[in-house]
Design a protein around this motif. Structure first.
Motif, PDB file in Angstrom:
ATOM      1  N   ARG A   8      -7.139   2.363   3.419  1.00 12.85           N
ATOM      2  CA  ARG A   8      -7.142   2.958   2.069  1.00 12.85           C
ATOM      3  C   ARG A   8      -7.799   1.949   1.131  1.00 12.85           C
ATOM      4  NH1 ARG A   8      -5.061   6.187   4.833  1.00 12.85           N
ATOM      5  NH2 ARG A   8      -3.331   7.616   4.570  1.00 12.85           N
TER       6      ARG A   8
ATOM      7  N   CYS B 158       0.842  -1.197   0.000  1.00 13.22           N
ATOM      8  CA  CYS B 158       0.000   0.000   0.000  1.00 13.22           C
ATOM      9  C   CYS B 158       0.881   1.253   0.000  1.00 13.22           C
ATOM     10  CB  CYS B 158      -0.882  -0.007   1.232  1.00 13.22           C
ATOM     11  SG  CYS B 158      -1.830   1.491   1.450  1.00 13.22           S
TER      12      CYS B 158
ATOM     13  N   HIS C 191      -4.846   0.655   7.421  1.00 14.70           N
ATOM     14  CA  HIS C 191      -5.562   1.913   7.721  1.00 14.70           C
ATOM     15  C   HIS C 191      -6.711   2.192   6.772  1.00 14.70           C
ATOM     16  CE1 HIS C 191      -1.213   2.219   8.624  1.00 14.70           C
ATOM     17  NE2 HIS C 191      -1.681   2.395   9.832  1.00 14.70           N
TER      18      HIS C 191
ATOM     19  N   GLY D 223       1.119  -1.330   3.727  1.00 14.36           N
ATOM     20  CA  GLY D 223       0.197  -2.383   4.173  1.00 14.36           C
ATOM     21  C   GLY D 223       0.059  -3.469   3.120  1.00 14.36           C
TER      22      GLY D 223
ATOM     23  N   CYS E 282      -7.136  -1.810   2.294  1.00 13.11           N
ATOM     24  CA  CYS E 282      -5.898  -2.128   3.002  1.00 13.11           C
ATOM     25  C   CYS E 282      -6.191  -2.490   4.451  1.00 13.11           C
ATOM     26  CB  CYS E 282      -4.938  -0.954   2.955  1.00 13.11           C
ATOM     27  SG  CYS E 282      -3.441  -1.267   3.895  1.00 13.11           S
TER      28      CYS E 282
ATOM     29  N   HIS F 193       0.451   3.988   1.208  1.00 19.34           N
ATOM     30  CA  HIS F 193       0.422   4.746   2.469  1.00 19.34           C
ATOM     31  C   HIS F 193       1.569   4.336   3.379  1.00 19.34           C
ATOM     32  CE1 HIS F 193      -1.416   5.443   6.643  1.00 19.34           C
ATOM     33  NE2 HIS F 193      -0.964   6.596   6.223  1.00 19.34           N
ATOM     34  N   LYS F 194       1.489   3.122   3.916  1.00 18.68           N
ATOM     35  CA  LYS F 194       2.595   2.683   4.769  1.00 18.68           C
ATOM     36  C   LYS F 194       2.952   1.233   4.501  1.00 18.68           C
ATOM     37  CE  LYS F 194       2.536   5.962   8.397  1.00 18.68           C
ATOM     38  NZ  LYS F 194       1.975   6.646   9.442  1.00 18.68           N
TER      39      LYS F 194
HETATM   40  S1  FES Z   1      -0.784   1.121   4.992  1.00 19.13           S
HETATM   41 FE1  FES Z   1      -2.464   0.908   3.755  1.00 19.13          FE
HETATM   42  S2  FES Z   1      -3.820   2.305   4.594  1.00 19.13           S
HETATM   43 FE2  FES Z   1      -2.082   2.579   5.857  1.00 19.13          FE
END
Ligand code: FES
Ligand code: SRM
Ligand SMILES: Cc1cc2nc3c(=O)[nH]c(=O)nc-3n(C[C@H](O)[C@H](O)[C@H](O)COP(=O)(O)OP(=O)(O)OC[C@H]3O[C@@H](n4cnc5c(N)ncnc54)[C@H](O)[C@@H]3O)c2cc1C
Ligand code: SF4
Lengths: 115, 827
Positions: free
Chosen positions: A71, A47, A69, A52, A66, A49-50
């Protein structure tokens, strides 16, 4: 020497249950492959974002959420739902004998050979 | 005519209608309007003395929700708009039973029924209206009620629930009449709506919509008689009305007559005072009456020839009135668009503006009717949405702002797709309290609000009829990047509530999430609600449902809690927090063998092994040889205990034994949200039982059972559900409560939120009723018998060959791991 994109086997179709995902390493990347009601879909596993693990996400008719968090990404376009993030998409198909084949882009071929 | 004259003179009377207030303000009438005026003035001026005269013996309450009081028998007290302390805190001299009998505008005095006179610089008449009762012979007999106040609701409820009540009749097929009829039907009494016109709600609906509404209303068990005028009402020997005779000669037996044909603005006081009164008290664009020192707001006020009968205009008027009083220049009230929402469960109906006009587009089918009305200049001037009210806020906004829509059909289509996120900030979300999307978003970010309840209490959006609450939740979820765990709608995409979905599961005998998805689309759009659907299906089927892992969160597919780095944590069950040297040795060995980065004692009195690869889970479980602690699931988690009588010098009860028994009996059950319990040996509460979902506390001579406690994101002391003599009885009540909670709470609604929402009394009524206890225990036993006490046994029989692995990895294989036909891929 230069590489061209090519279809390479990545696993057995039976190993991915309906409406779930499983990931596989291709070259330098982990790709998440989903068995959707309408067919196969493949996107980056990480992901944006981080990082995931998207293959572990909840899958709906056309998108995955995800697990970390929440997404949400369209598994066919790679576009984030309700956001501007994008993940790479890949072509994936099931061969006659039930093997999953991924069209691996040229830039990932080096690693793929190594792998 | 009078109205016009006064408007043009803009209230600039002898001493100027817009001169700022210099002395006490008298607000006469404690309804929604009076309250709104008081609040708006205080917002602008924290010092001016305000005296608030309420004619009723109660503080201002939310009349809009009386329908709910009738239908759900709630206590009217819950409708109070502001807590008692609110008035004192703001230096507002509020008086109950303060009926004003006379006002002398020039002298600036008002006289109360008691004889007391009060001085004022300005007075605001918020006297509202009375139910209108047409001059039908016999309409004054007992057994004929109106539908306006809490007393009326009580009288109606009493009459229709009385032994032998066979039928009630509601005269009037408008908004009010239909809500009254719905309320009566919900109370289980056959009811007939008698309506003068040829269609229901003729003021808001065109024929097309009305024709769809009638069957929907009848579907609720309400008979409808159209074009029927009541000639007279006659009373029986007991003097109570018991028969209606109609103009066409037919008659109808009844035990109760409710007259709900409309309202009559309450303007007596204004008349006596010599103010210009037509249908209502005539006011100008600054809400000033024909006397510059006196304003009027609410149902009693007539502005540009219109008296409104709904709440939204009241808030718009109150704001302008407050501006006028505090001398805010060029603020004017230019009228409101009438809008209506029918608060009848199962019948979605929203209307705004004109029902007919220059150009009309309609999208309709057997059950839905969506209409948009535009004028000659393509401005949207009205809408009717029946059956399918998606996009209502957007369309209401279009009507309010007179949006130009060259292609009305297009707009209708867009509206039905619109999500809360796409609404303009000006869109009014809460029509009861006149709150726009912008206000709500500001409150959320400003106050860092995290739950619908918070947003409701801060903004008051949703505090009225409540029909906008789901939208408020949607806005919150969006503002919080989807981070709110709430389920006003279990499936927000398809706008399906838990109740609706549960009804469907029962009606269609659904046993798997995929069947539910096929039946109504739930879970197909975003998938976020699938775990909730999975719980619902399993609960209703007593855990004899067909398990589908695609509907489970990853934690419940691999029975471990996913971590920020994609690895998992393993928390074995350690009942009551009591362990053995053998278990500790095995844990130590496993931690070494799989070089587990972190071993931690948890807040739940057990041990957490963190940072384990998915592939290693089955082997880790095998070697731990302990059952799952369900630390990853919305399920029964831990039962914390203290040492109790076993060792403690203060111990009154055997906390460890009882805790272990309690955990053994409850473990393995999934719940709407996690359930944590504790058993503590005395009120010193070392096991923190007061702040657990379920807490048992040993006291002198018995056991206390607390429920709804919390010490997490919010802190709440549990409610004392009951005090029992033996631990056996205490555990029994705990099981009854657990099952009750499993069946009633919204998904992700912790017991502390549930208790806040429903209240202890309601819960006790169910859980402490001996007959019901047996029923709950029966269902509890069935669910428990079918629940998997240890999902970690899937290490021996995985639901799928790659349950714990990726395409290119293999689970740390165990000898007895079968390689059979994939259980799920075949589906
Ligand atoms: S790592 Fe996917 S939403 Fe935060
Ligand atoms: C491991 C533990 C912290 C610890 O090291 O002690 C823990 C860890 C997590 N808690 Fe907790 N909670 C832990 C005890 C608690 C306690 C104390 C207790 O249980 O007595 C509380 C307060 C009591 C309560 O439950 O309210 C607690 C209140 C929460 C909350 C707030 C819930 C709420 O509604 O107030 C969350 C968030 C949520 O559930 O939405 C949460 C969520 C989490 C999650 C699961 C977050 C997540 O979804 O990943 C954490 C997992 C960490 C991980 O990677 O494994 N955890 N958490 C504890 C495990 C207890 C156990 O043995 O099962
Ligand atoms: C069952 C029901 C359902 C409704 N549903 C909706 C809905 O869904 N949406 C909507 O928008 N609207 C709805 N309404 C209408 C809404 O409730 C009213 O528009 C609103 O409450 C009017 O408020 P008000 O303050 O103007 O008048 P009121 O509520 O009538 O308040 C006037 C107050 O002034 C007091 N008073 C009168 N004369 C004097 C005096 N001389 N001295 C002292 N006090 C005096 C009265 O006792 C009363 O308490 C509903 C109404 C009812 C009855
Ligand atoms: S308190 Fe917060 S960070 Fe700590 S474990 Fe619980 S959820 Fe995670």
């Amino acid at each position: 020497m230069s590489f061209e994109s090519a279809w390479i086997p990545v696993g057995r179709a039976d190993d991915v249950p309906l409406l779930e995902g499983r990931s596989v390493m291709v070259g330098s990347r982990r790709v998440a492959i989903f068995r959707m009601p309408t067919g196969w879909a493949a996107i980056d596993h990480a992901c944006p974002h981080k990082g995931g693990p998207l293959a572990d996400g909840l899958v709906a008719d056309a998108c995955v959420t995800c697990p970390l968090h929440g997404r949400r990404f369209d598994v066919f376009t790679g576009r984030q739902v309700g956001g501007d993030d994008v993940v790479a998409t890949y072509e994936v198909r099931e061969s006659g004998d039930g093997t999953l084949e991924l069209l691996v882009p040229a830039d990932l071929m080096v690693g793929a050979e190594a792998a | 005519m009078a109205a016009l004259r006064i408007i043009t003179d803009g209230g600039q009377g002898p001493d100027g209608g817009s001169r700022p207030v210099s002395g006490p303000i008298l607000v006469i009438g404690g309804g929604i309007a009076g309250q709104a005026v008081v609040e708006q003035v205080r917002d602008r001026d924290s010092r001016v003395p305000i005296t608030f005269l309420c004619g009723e013996d109660r503080l201002p309450y939310d009349r809009v929700s009386l329908s709910r009081i009738l239908a759900e028998g709630e206590d009217p007290a819950v409708l109070q708009l502001r807590p008692d302390a609110w008035y004192a805190d703001r230096g507002i001299d509020v008086r109950l039973n303060a009926w004003v009998t006379a006002v002398d505008p020039d002298a600036g005095t008002a006289t109360l029924a008691g004889g007391e006179t009060l001085p004022f610089d300005r007075a605001v008449l918020c006297t509202g209206s009375d139910a209108f009762v047409p001059p039908i012979p016999g309409a004054d007999a007992p057994g004929v009620e109106v539908f306006r106040g809490p007393e009326d609701c009580a009288a109606i409820a009493a009459a229709v629930t009385a032994a032998g009540a066979r039928r009630a009749v509601v005269i009037g097929g408008g908004l009010l009449g239909l809500e009254a009829a719905y309320g009566i039907a919900t109370l289980g009494c056959p009811v007939t709506v008698v309506h003068l016109m040829d269609r229901l709600m003729e003021r808001q609906l065109d024929t097309g919509a009305a024709e769809l509404l009638a069957p929907a209303i009848e579907g609720l068990g309400v008979d409808v008689l159209l074009e029927t005028s009541t000639a007279n009402i006659t009373a029986g020997p007991d003097g109570r009305a018991n028969r209606l005779a109609f103009a066409d000669g037919t008659e109808l037996e009844t035990d109760l007559v409710v007259v709900a044909v409309g309202i009559a603005p309450q303007a007596d006081l204004a008349r006596q005072t010599g103010l210009a009164v037509e249908r209502g008290i005539v006011v100008d664009d600054r809400l000033v009456t024909s006397h510059p020192r006196i304003l009027s707001v609410g149902e009693c006020a007539q502005h540009r020839g219109v008296c409104h009968g709904i709440v939204a205009p009241i808030h718009e008027q109150a704001a302008v009135a407050a501006d006028t009083l505090t001398g805010v220049a060029d603020s004017a009230y230019l009228g409101s668009v009438p809008s209506a929402k029918l608060k009848v469960m199962g019948v979605a109906l929203v209307t705004a503006g004109a029902a007919a006009g220059e150009r009309e587009v309609v999208v309709a089918d057997s059950g839905t009717y969506r209409k948009l009305v535009v004028d000659a200049e393509d401005r949207v001037i009205g809408t009717v949405l029946l059956g399918d009210t998606r996009g209502a806020e957007l369309l209401l906004d279009a009507v309010k702002t007179g949006l130009v829509a060259a292609d009305p059909l297009q707009l209708l289509a867009e509206a039905s797709q619109a999500t809360a996120a796409e609404l303009p900030d000006s869109a009014q979300i809460c029509n009861c309290n006149g709150i726009c999307k912008g206000d709500i978003l500001k409150a959320i970010s400003g106050g860092d609000l995290g739950s619908t309840q918070e947003v409701v209490s801060v903004t008051r959006a949703g505090a009225g009829c409540g029909s906008c609450k789901p939208l408020v939740t949607e806005l919150l979820a969006h503002a919080r990047g989807g981070a709110v765990e709430e389920a006003t709608y279990l499936c927000p995409c398809r706008k399906l509530t838990r109740e609706e979905l549960a009804g469907r599961v029962r009606a269609e005998g659904i046993e798997a999430v995929s069947e539910l998805a096929a039946s109504c689309g739930a879970g197909r759009d975003c998938g976020a609600c699938k775990p909730g659907l999975a719980y619902l299906v399993s609960e209703i089927n007593g855990n004899q449902h067909r398990e589908e892992r695609h509907a489970r969160y990853i934690n419940d597919r691999v029975h471990a809690n996913i971590q920020n780095d994609g690895t998992f944590s393993v928390v074995p069950r350690m009942r009551g927090g009591v362990t053995t040297p053998d278990e500790l040795r095995r844990i130590a060995d496993v931690a070494d063998k799989y070089d587990i980065p972190t071993v931690k004692v948890t807040g739940g009195q057990r041990i957490d092994l963190l940072g384990i690869k998915k592939e290693d889970l089955p082997a880790v479980w095998e070697e731990l040889d302990m059952p799952s602690g369900h630390a990853y699931a919305k399920s029964v988690r831990t039962v914390k205990t203290c040492v109790g009588t076993t060792h403690c010098r203060f111990g009154l009860g055997d906390a460890m034994r009882v805790g272990i028994e309690l955990e053994t009996a409850m473990e393995g059950l999934y719940t709407p949200a996690k359930v944590k319990a504790a058993v503590t040996g005395c009120p010193r509460n070392c096991a923190e039982a007061y702040v657990k979902d379920i807490g048992l506390v040993a006291v002198e001579g018995g056991w206390e059972v607390y429920v709804g406690g919390a010490a997490g994101a919010s802190v709440r002391k549990g409610d004392l559900l009951a005090t029992l003599q033996t631990s056996e009885e205490a555990k029994r009540i705990a099981y009854v409560f657990l099952q009750y909670y499993r069946e009633h709470a919204d998904y992700l609604e912790r017991t502390y939120a549930y208790m806040e929402r429903v209240g202890l009394e309601a819960v006790q009524a169910e859980v402490m009723d001996p007959a019901k206890q047996e029923e709950y225990l029966e269902r509890y036993r069935i669910a428990k018998a079918a629940a998997d006490p240890d999902p970690w046994r899937e290490r021996h029989a995985p639901v799928h060959p790659k349950q714990f692995a990726e395409l290119d990895t293999e689970p740390a294989l165990l000898p007895m791991m079968p390689v059979g036909p994939p259980a799920e891929a075949t589906r």
